[in-house]
Design an enzyme around this catalytic site. Structure first.
Site, mmCIF file in Angstrom:
data_model
loop_
_atom_site.group_PDB
_atom_site.id
_atom_site.type_symbol
_atom_site.label_atom_id
_atom_site.label_comp_id
_atom_site.label_asym_id
_atom_site.label_seq_id
_atom_site.Cartn_x
_atom_site.Cartn_y
_atom_site.Cartn_z
ATOM 1 N N GLU A 179 1.153 -0.875 -0.218
ATOM 2 C CA GLU A 179 0.420 -0.201 -0.058
ATOM 3 C C GLU A 179 1.272 1.609 -0.163
ATOM 4 O O GLU A 179 0.066 2.417 -0.947
ATOM 5 C CB GLU A 179 -0.976 -0.447 1.262
ATOM 6 N N HIS A 234 2.878 5.951 -5.668
ATOM 7 C CA HIS A 234 3.646 6.289 -7.065
ATOM 8 C C HIS A 234 2.367 7.605 -7.142
ATOM 9 O O HIS A 234 2.319 8.170 -7.716
ATOM 10 C CB HIS A 234 2.527 4.934 -7.888
#
Length: 692
Positions: free
Chosen positions: A484, A490
């Site tokens: 996660e 990202h």
């Protein structure tokens, strides 16, 4: 852009009420974060109503602009519009998933059709589409830079995929389908959460005998908090069920826990999700036909890296076949061990318990002992050290940021030179009002157009420890923590100029690559040696560490079949062209698993009745994406191993530059090839799982 006075109707008392709403107007909070300390559930719907009204007016102004369409007055203007709505929506949906109280669920039910209606009005607006289409038709003449050209292409594609190019009658029907599906998704999610809560299991002291102390103490504390002192409460969540099924000697108790977890959404009560499943699939079939696609899967994958269901299924079956061979070998080992206890009919609730005994014998490992060296806080430190070694980023806890629930922590992520990157909200513990699973979402995406910095959120469902005790996690939970945070990176590191191309706004079968490749570093010996420590601060013994790493591919037949059976059924379900009137998801699931040869002792990781990924999470016909991305992540991590240094600074900088920073500013295949030099095959995936 603020909400203009013209968009606010009502009397002076109404305006006074709006001014008292902390969601409306400027947020005088640190870093402009949501003022969660002042927001009440009743503030959300009025704020949504105002923001929806503002977005509608902004879109209409663009559509009705008398000037000829240009990139600036149409595409860029659309990027700027609806910012108030984005702010309110991201603030609310962060809470809606993580703290789904009755009040928040009521808000979600009320706003779902309003948001669907606005989306339909916008994406099916013919004047707006004509402006976009006119620009798209002469895109080569506009002198756009690469990111502008990508935004125009993606914007046009979104309109077409929403149905803007259809006939008037078809557009009307698509709009109705979208609104109904939005409502059904909410209903599915709320039923699943309610059934999960209803499936809480209270066990006696005799039934939990033999469990590790961390499990029993946490379960005792949970039962006491629920008013059942002297008993032991195990919620029907993966984080509670899987450790229990692995460690509990009491077979009857294992069956209770397994049934509670496995039959969420599939009980004979008001929370049964079968009606929602059937109707969602029917609507997806109808919409696909309207869009000119053979099936819903064809429609979805035409905008993915895989391109076709056949390509996705080729990969899935290429992994499934060797995994099934391995799974049957594992079953034989388990049956031999269970037979010593007089069990001749191994059941699903037996697998993890006897698999753990096989693992213990084969690798001299005791899961309960391993967890003593896996405190959550230590693994969080490992995660942040990994990020620093790879990208030079550091994490600094902030205590001045308002949060939406107790236990949520906030960290400021900084570059090596001290420049602030963004904020990271960590919500790692389970609560009765949190939806199952683990996920990342963005409260704010980084972008140059509006000069915004990122705010990302990670959620997990780790069982809270008893007061005063450490939270101990499994290696699987540690991998999820890293996974996660890979999504979080990202979302935070994007250098995209336009908001809708920023961060994780990429194809479903690429979005898992940055998160899954990051998982690999949790099992790096140097990371575990530094942070896997027991309560006395002693590092994990060398022999235990070596055994833990050697056992990584153990039971991979089981875990691969569990995951792939879910992905294959998702793809098969969404390749149907019609449903019989008496379609029953449970019966269909059983038939498909039998045809695939999935051992009953294994089953699916996500059964259809609680498969929120595909019925309430945007992954319909896309659960294969985890496997597709694994081919990339295994191959991508091989690149680091090939350098002889898994923290190779030059390659890490390339991974950041070519993958984490680019968002959706180019085709994802180009991003992967820019990092690796070529596309991957399934070979690295099979090696990674020990299946080759």
């Amino acid at each position: 852009m603020g909400i203009s006075p013209s968009s606010v109707a009502g009397s002076t008392p109404a305006r006074a009420e709006q001014s008292a709403n902390p969601l409306i107007g400027a947020w005088n909070t640190p870093d402009g974060v949501p003022p969660y300390d002042r927001i009440k559930p009743e503030h959300y719907e009025p704020a949504f109503d105002l923001a929806i009204s503002a977005a509608r007016e902004q879109n209409q102004r663009i559509a009705n602009d008398p000037a000829a369409p240009t990139f600036e007055n149409t595409i860029e203007a659309m990027e700027r519009s609806g910012r108030e709505l984005s702010r309110v929506a991201s603030t609310f949906f962060t809470v809606a998933s993580a703290d789904a109280t009755a009040a928040n669920q009521a808000v979600q039910k009320a706003i779902a059709p309003k948001l669907a209606r606005l989306s339909n009005e916008t994406m099916l607006n013919q004047a707006l589409f004509q402006r976009v289409d006119a620009l798209y038709s002469k895109r080569a003449e506009l002198g756009l830079n690469a990111e502008q050209a990508r935004l125009l292409e993606q914007t046009h594609k979104r309109f077409v995929r929403a149905g803007a190019a259809l006939s008037a009658d078809a557009r009307t029907r698509v709009a109705a389908i979208n609104e109904e599906m939005a409502n059904l998704g909410v209903q599915f999610g709320q039923k699943l959460l309610a059934d999960q809560k209803a499936n809480d299991v209270f066990l006696s002291a005799a039934e939990v005998e033999g469990l590790p102390a961390d499990q029993t103490s946490a379960a005792a504390a949970a039962a006491t908090a629920a008013g059942q002192a002297g008993q032991y409460l195990f919620p029907a969540t993966r984080s509670a069920a899987e450790p229990f099924l692995t460690a509990a000697p009491n077979r009857a108790a294992r069956e209770k826990i397994w049934r509670a977890f496995s039959f969420r959404g599939d009980n004979a009560n008001a929370n049964n999700t079968s009606a929602e499943i059937k109707r969602l699939v029917e609507l997806r079939i109808e919409r696909a036909k309207l869009m000119g696609a053979a099936t819903h899967a064809d429609f979805v994958l035409s905008d993915a890296m895989a391109k076709t269901p056949a390509a996705a299924m080729d990969l899935l079956m290429g992994v499934y076949t060797p995994a099934l061979v391995r799974a049957n070998e594992e079953l034989a080992d388990i049956q031999a061990l269970a037979a010593k206890d007089g069990i001749t009919d191994v059941q699903p609730w037996d697998w993890r318990y006897y698999a753990e005994q096989v693992r213990s014998q084969r690798f001299a490992l005791d899961e309960a002992q391993v967890k003593q060296y896996m405190p959550l806080d230590g693994i969080v430190e490992a995660m942040f050290e990994t990020t620093q070694k790879l990208f030079g980023l550091t994490a600094h806890e902030r205590t001045d940021i308002p949060v939406y629930a107790d236990g949520v922590r906030v960290f400021e992520i900084r570059e090596a030179d001290g420049r602030k990157v963004g904020l990271f909200y960590a919500d790692w513990f389970a609560r009765p009002t949190k939806r199952p699973g683990a996920w990342m979402n963005s409260i704010r995406v980084p972008n140059g157009l509006l000069g915004e910095t990122p705010i990302v959120v990670n959620n997990q469902n780790i069982t809270p420890p008893a007061a005063g005790e450490r939270a101990l996690i499994s290696l699987d939970e540690a991998q999820t923590l890293f996974h996660e945070f890979g999504h979080g990176l990202h979302g935070m590191l994007s250098k995209a100029y336009f908001p809708s191309l920023s961060g994780t706004a990429v194809a479903r079968d690429f979005v898992e690559f940055p998160s899954q490749v990051y998982e690999h570093w949790i099992t790096e010996p140097t990371i575990l040696q530094a942070h896997a420590r027991n309560a006395a601060g002693e590092p994990m013994p060398k022999a235990m560490l070596e055994s833990l790493l050697n056992a990584q591919t153990f039971n991979q037949g089981f875990s691969t079949i569990q995951q792939l059976s879910s992905a294959i059924l998702d793809m098969r379900l969404h390749q149907l062209t019609e449903l019989p009137a008496d379609f029953d998801a449970g019966k269909w699931e059983t038939e498909q698993l039998r045809e695939l040869g999935v051992p009953e002792q294994i089953g699916m990781r996500h059964r259809l009745p609680h498969f929120s990924h595909i019925f309430d999470g945007g992954y319909s016909a896309s659960y294969y994406a985890y496997t597709w991305a694994e081919a990339m992540d295994a191959d991508g991590f091989d690149a680091f191993k090939e350098t002889g240094n898994v923290f190779d600074p030059e390659l890490a900088a390339k991974l950041r530059r070519e993958v984490y920073e680019v968002g959706n500013t180019r085709d994802p295949a180009e991003s992967y090839k820019a990092f690796r030099g070529r596309m991957p095959s399934a070979d690295a995936l099979l090696r990674n799982r020990g299946l080759k």
